[in-house]
Motif scaffolding. Structure first.
Motif, mmCIF file in Angstrom:
data_model
loop_
_atom_site.group_PDB
_atom_site.id
_atom_site.type_symbol
_atom_site.label_atom_id
_atom_site.label_comp_id
_atom_site.label_asym_id
_atom_site.label_seq_id
_atom_site.Cartn_x
_atom_site.Cartn_y
_atom_site.Cartn_z
ATOM 1 N N UNK A 165 -4.128 0.446 -8.007
ATOM 2 C CA UNK A 165 -4.892 -0.873 -7.854
ATOM 3 C C UNK A 165 -4.764 -1.466 -6.427
ATOM 4 N N UNK A 166 -3.593 -1.060 -5.713
ATOM 5 C CA UNK A 166 -3.457 -1.476 -4.486
ATOM 6 C C UNK A 166 -4.283 -0.839 -3.153
ATOM 7 N N UNK A 167 -5.554 -0.740 -3.335
ATOM 8 C CA UNK A 167 -6.267 -0.011 -2.523
ATOM 9 C C UNK A 167 -6.041 -0.708 -1.028
ATOM 10 N N UNK A 168 -5.849 -0.068 -0.136
ATOM 11 C CA UNK A 168 -5.547 -0.337 1.198
ATOM 12 C C UNK A 168 -4.196 -1.225 1.463
ATOM 13 N N UNK A 169 -3.718 -1.485 0.331
ATOM 14 C CA UNK A 169 -2.388 -2.407 0.631
ATOM 15 C C UNK A 169 -1.296 -1.348 0.838
ATOM 16 N N UNK A 207 8.155 -1.275 -2.849
ATOM 17 C CA UNK A 207 7.828 -1.503 -4.480
ATOM 18 C C UNK A 207 8.832 -2.898 -4.984
ATOM 19 N N UNK A 208 7.711 -3.650 -5.556
ATOM 20 C CA UNK A 208 8.270 -4.996 -5.856
ATOM 21 C C UNK A 208 9.213 -5.114 -7.259
ATOM 22 N N UNK A 224 2.649 3.424 -11.348
ATOM 23 C CA UNK A 224 1.707 4.426 -10.850
ATOM 24 C C UNK A 224 0.209 3.584 -11.138
ATOM 25 N N UNK A 225 0.133 2.817 -12.175
ATOM 26 C CA UNK A 225 -1.053 1.859 -12.053
ATOM 27 C C UNK A 225 -1.268 0.874 -11.241
ATOM 28 N N UNK A 226 0.118 0.297 -11.007
ATOM 29 C CA UNK A 226 -0.059 -0.681 -9.621
ATOM 30 C C UNK A 226 -0.271 -0.240 -8.513
ATOM 31 N N UNK A 227 0.165 1.173 -8.209
ATOM 32 C CA UNK A 227 -0.213 1.650 -6.966
ATOM 33 C C UNK A 227 -1.583 2.089 -6.803
ATOM 34 N N UNK A 253 -3.330 -7.091 -10.600
ATOM 35 C CA UNK A 253 -4.667 -7.620 -10.431
ATOM 36 C C UNK A 253 -4.585 -8.180 -8.796
ATOM 37 N N UNK A 254 -6.056 -8.267 -8.441
ATOM 38 C CA UNK A 254 -6.172 -8.457 -7.134
ATOM 39 C C UNK A 254 -5.916 -10.033 -6.786
ATOM 40 N N UNK A 255 -4.587 -10.313 -6.842
ATOM 41 C CA UNK A 255 -4.395 -11.843 -6.709
ATOM 42 C C UNK A 255 -3.106 -11.730 -5.611
ATOM 43 N N UNK A 256 -2.993 -12.819 -4.656
ATOM 44 C CA UNK A 256 -2.066 -12.909 -3.670
ATOM 45 C C UNK A 256 -0.847 -12.284 -4.010
#
Length: 291
Positions: free
Chosen positions: A156-160, A165-166, A151-154, A117-120
Motif C-alpha cells: 500500500x506504500x506506493x512510492x513511499x 519498518x515501523x 506485506x500488505x502495508x508494503x 491507509x494513505x494517512x500521514x
C-alpha cells in the motif's frame, strides 16, 4: 476502520491498591448485574464475538526535544452502552481465560491495517509499538499473520520508502512464561522483515532478564511504578540509574512510562532516559498523531 469512542477512561482512574476493588470496578464498567467474576468473563467473550475491541494511540516522545518518535497501540473495549474501558481493566481476565492472544491478534490487525491507509502516519518515519503477550508470540500462525499484514502495508506504500519498518513488538513483563529460545525461533522471520522488539514493563514484579539476554531487544520500556518510585525516593532513583547504565551498556533505547508532570519530565531528562510516554501529553485517543 471505525474507531469512534465517546470517551476514554484513564488508567489512573482505576483502583490500583486493592484487587477486590479492581475486580468490582471491572464488573461495573462492563455493565455487570452480578457480583460473580463469571459475568465479567462472559462479557469479555461477548465483546470479542461482537467485535467491540478498538485501538487507542498514545504518542512516544523523544525527551530532549519532545519530537514524537512513535505511537503505542493500546487495546480498548467498547461496552454495549458505548463506554470505553482500558486494557488494565480486562487484560487480567483475558489472561485467565487464555484469550489474551485473541485480543492481541485483533488489536495488531486493526493497528497495522490503519497504518496501511494513505494517512500521514503511513508515510512518516515513526514507530508503531504493538503489545503482544508471550502466548501470542509463541504461536507460529500469529506470526504468519503479522508477516502477511506487513506485506500488505508494503504494497500500500506506493512510492513511499518502506526500508524503515515501523513495527515494534512489545513483549510485556507481565506474562513472560514462554521459553525465550522458542520465542526467538518464531520471531526470526519477522526480525528479517525489519520488525523490532521492546521489553515492556521492565522493573515490574516479574523477571525479564532471561528474555533480555536471549532476544535481540532494541527498546527497554521502564515500568510506570518504577519511574514513579524513582521520582519519589532516593533508593528508587539509584535503581533507575543502574538500569539506565545497563541499557546504555547494551545499546538499548530507554522509554519511560507514566510521565505525568513537568517535574518527572525534567528528572528523566537529567537521568538520560531517551524517550517517554504518559498522561503529561494527554490521554490516549482513537486518532493517530501526525509523526
Amino acid at each position: 476502520m471505525t474507531m469512534g469512542a465517546p470517551e476514554l477512561i484513564a488508567p489512573s482512574a482505576l483502583p490500583t491498591a486493592d484487587s477486590v476493588l479492581q475486580a468490582q470496578w471491572v464488573r461495573e464498567r462492563l455493565g455487570a448485574a452480578s457480583s460473580s467474576d463469571a459475568f465479567a468473563r462472559a462479557q469479555l467473550r461477548l465483546a470479542l464475538q461482537e467485535q467491540r475491541l478498538r485501538v487507542a494511540y498514545q504518542p512516544i516522545l523523544r525527551l530532549d526535544d519532545l519530537q514524537t518518535m512513535g505511537q503505542e497501540a493500546l487495546a480498548r473495549l467498547l461496552t454495549p452502552q458505548g463506554r470505553v474501558v482500558t486494557a488494565e481493566a480486562f487484560i487480567g481476565t483475558a489472561a485467565k481465560l487464555g484469550i489474551e492472544p485473541r485480543i492481541d491478534a485483533v488489536i495488531t490487525a486493526q493497528a497495522m491495517a490503519a497504518a496501511s491507509q494513505p494517512v500521514p502516519f503511513a508515510a512518516a518515519p515513526g514507530k508503531l509499538f504493538l503489545n503482544c503477550s508471550s502466548a501470542f508470540l509463541a504461536e507460529p500462525s500469529c506470526m504468519d499473520k503479522l508477516a502477511q499484514q506487513h506485506r500488505h502495508w508494503r504494497q500500500r506504500q506506493s512510492g513511499a520508502d518502506t526500508s524503515q519498518t515501523p513495527w515494534v513488538l512489545e513483549i510485556t513483563e507481565r506474562n513472560l512464561d514462554t521459553d525465550p529460545a522458542r520465542l526467538l525461533a518464531n520471531l526470526e522471520p519477522l526480525l528479517d522483515l525489519g520488525f523490532e522488539l521492546a521489553l515492556d514493563d521492565f522493573g515490574s514484579n516479574h523477571s525479564a532478564f532471561p528474555y533480555l539476554l536471549a532476544l535481540p531487544i532494541r527498546y527497554l520500556k521502564l515500568d510506570r511504578s518504577l519511574v514513579q518510585t524513582g521520582l519519589r525516593t532516593a533508593k528508587g532513583e539509584q535503581v533507575m540509574r543502574h538500569l539506565l547504565q545497563l541499557a546504555l551498556d547494551l545499546n538499548l533505547i530507554t522509554i519511560a512510562e507514566g510521565v505525568e508532570s513537568q517535574t518527572a519530565l525534567q528528572w528523566l531528562r537529567d537521568l538520560g532516559v531517551h524517550w517517554g510516554q504518559g498522561f503529561f501529553w494527554g490521554q490516549p485517543t482513537a486518532v493517530r498523531s501526525t509523526l
